[in-house]
Write an enzyme that holds these catalytic residues in place. Structure first.
Site, PDB file in Angstrom:
ATOM      1  N   LYS A  76      61.716 -39.031  -2.042  1.00 57.13           N
ATOM      2  CA  LYS A  76      60.443 -38.889  -2.751  1.00 57.13           C
ATOM      3  C   LYS A  76      59.665 -40.200  -2.868  1.00 57.13           C
ATOM      4  O   LYS A  76      58.430 -40.206  -2.882  1.00 57.13           O
ATOM      5  CB  LYS A  76      60.684 -38.305  -4.143  1.00 57.13           C
ATOM      6  CG  LYS A  76      61.250 -36.894  -4.165  1.00 57.13           C
ATOM      7  CD  LYS A  76      60.251 -35.881  -3.640  1.00 57.13           C
ATOM      8  CE  LYS A  76      60.736 -34.449  -3.846  1.00 57.13           C
ATOM      9  NZ  LYS A  76      59.753 -33.456  -3.348  1.00 57.13           N
ATOM     10  N   GLU A 115      54.038 -33.652 -10.997  1.00 59.79           N
ATOM     11  CA  GLU A 115      54.928 -32.581 -11.425  1.00 59.79           C
ATOM     12  C   GLU A 115      56.317 -32.898 -10.900  1.00 59.79           C
ATOM     13  O   GLU A 115      56.470 -33.660  -9.955  1.00 59.79           O
ATOM     14  CB  GLU A 115      54.452 -31.232 -10.884  1.00 59.79           C
ATOM     15  CG  GLU A 115      54.956 -30.875  -9.481  1.00 59.79           C
ATOM     16  CD  GLU A 115      54.449 -31.792  -8.377  1.00 59.79           C
ATOM     17  OE1 GLU A 115      55.192 -31.994  -7.386  1.00 59.79           O
ATOM     18  OE2 GLU A 115      53.311 -32.302  -8.477  1.00 59.79           O
ATOM     19  N   SER A 150      68.740 -35.688   1.804  1.00 58.30           N
ATOM     20  CA  SER A 150      67.485 -36.057   1.153  1.00 58.30           C
ATOM     21  C   SER A 150      67.645 -36.749  -0.184  1.00 58.30           C
ATOM     22  O   SER A 150      66.730 -37.424  -0.656  1.00 58.30           O
ATOM     23  CB  SER A 150      66.601 -34.817   0.980  1.00 58.30           C
ATOM     24  OG  SER A 150      67.296 -33.829   0.229  1.00 58.30           O
TER      25      SER A 150
END
Length: 394
Positions: free
Chosen positions: A91, A113, A375
């Site tokens: 991210k 969010e 991830s």
């Protein structure tokens, strides 16, 4: 460029994407599109972005030969270690980029969010590093199951705003963040965490995340894998690793959340079992009833607990550029344990879905070479897995 690499002028990938937003946001979205296009060809912006990826995030992340897992499953498995990035997931690649863009546009406040909390932590981290105010919307249910990440955001100086509407999960957090942005667009930039939302967000997030696949291509050298596999919720980690390999002739497999089982109706498999509709500003595959009302998604992993998917993934599926499978909560937890015990790597429950698909399909994948996008790391999920597990000693 061909339509495989770029959306059309209306922000569509084939039949999917577009810009379905309130009039109050249309000007801001057009300004954002122009600002990103200018920044993405500005050597100074790119230099600062790549410097931060290198010196702050810790890129490039390793491509790791998972020998013990490979031996166990009977295939060669290479893990792209996004879990080793600063903040523990992919991210941060996106939030650093969007944070720099916000600062370039003169926006001093960012909102975001989050579901699993990793995007929220990454947004809070980028805000702290770049001197921006930050507020993050998070579903009340997700705040309970990801309490560690709530504390991490607060330590970084970010206000975490609980969302109690709907199911109190990622969909509802996105909705609240969009409502905030409608009323504060002149001073605020909304850092969407995945390849979802109205144009230009799917394109922009893809461009910030494609560094994953570009690194993999360099790290592979002359080695040609048979498959590249990644979990898919909104789809940013999968898009980041898939995109640079689109025309390489390598099979691309995205793994969605089957939750408690597709037949139960409690799942997050929008591509495999959804229908086209408009969700959060874009036309894509989504979970909905015959009247177009959104069905609540379900997954043990908060990051996959979303009733839609990025519109470019919808295009990939319909165009045959990638295929999409799903695995259940139970399979994901088993894979969580498997990777932990064979490689000493505790994966995020999201990433464990990709490992679970390899475990289930081991017979058909025997002898093949597979790259998996790991991830994120699973620190945030350990307590939840312990609470659910019946295995002795846990």
């Amino acid at each position: 460029m061909t339509d495989i690499t770029m959306p059309d002028r209306s922000g569509r990938f084939g039949d999917f994407g577009g810009r379905y937003a309130p009039e109050t946001l249309m000007t801001a979205l057009a300004e954002l599109e122009e600002a990103f296009a200018e920044a993405w060809v500005d050597p100074l912006f790119l230099s600062e972005y790549h410097r931060l990826l290198r010196e702050f995030v810790g890129r490039p992340s390793p491509l790791y030969e998972a020998n013990r897992l490979s031996e166990h499953l009977g295939m060669r498995i290479l893990l792209k270690r996004e879990d080793l990035n600063h903040t523990g997931a992919h991210k941060i690649n996106n939030t650093i980029g969007q944070g720099l863009l916000a600062r370039r546009m003169g926006k001093e406040r960012i909102i975001a969010e989050t579901g699993a909390g990793q995007h929220g932590v990454a947004s809070a981290t980028a805000a702290a590093a770049l001197g921006l105010e930050c507020q993050v919307y998070m579903g009340a249910k997700d705040m309970e199951r990801q309490s560690l990440n709530v504390v991490r955001m607060q330590l970084l100086g970010t206000e975490v705003i609980p969302v109690t509407s709907g199911a109190g999960t990622l969909k509802d957090a996105v909705s609240e963040a969009m409502r905030d942005w409608v009323g504060s667009v002149e001073t605020t930039h909304y850092i969407i965490g995945s390849v979802v939302g109205p144009h230009p967000f799917p394109l922009m997030v893809r461009e910030f995340q494609k560094v994953i696949g570009e690194e993999v291509a360099d790290q592979l050298g002359d080695l040609r894998p048979d498959l590249i596999v990644a979990c898919v919720g909104g789809g940013s980690n999968a898009m980041g690793i898939f995109f640079p390999f689109l025309e390489a002739g390598i099979e691309l497999v995205g793994v969605e959340a089957a939750g408690e089982g597709i037949e139960s109706g409690k799942h997050g498999a929008s591509l495999g079992h959804g229908t086209p509709g408009v969700l959060h500003g874009a036309r894509t595959y989504m979970l909905q009833d015959d009247q177009g009302q959104v069905h609540e998604a379900h997954s043990i992993s908060a990051g996959l607990d979303y009733p839609g998917v990025g519109p470019e993934h919808a295009y990939f599926q319909d165009s045959g550029l990638a295929r999409y499978e799903s695995v259940s909560d139970t399979e994901a937890v088993e894979a969580f344990h498997l990777l932990s015990r064979t490689e000493g790597i505790i994966p995020a429950l999201e990433s464990a879905h990709a490992i679970a698909w390899l475990q289930r399909e081991a017979a058909s994948l025997a002898g093949k070479t597979v790259v998996v996008n790991l991830s994120g790391r699973g620190d945030k999920d350990v307590q939840q897995v312990i609470n659910l597990s019946t295995e002795p000693g846990l």
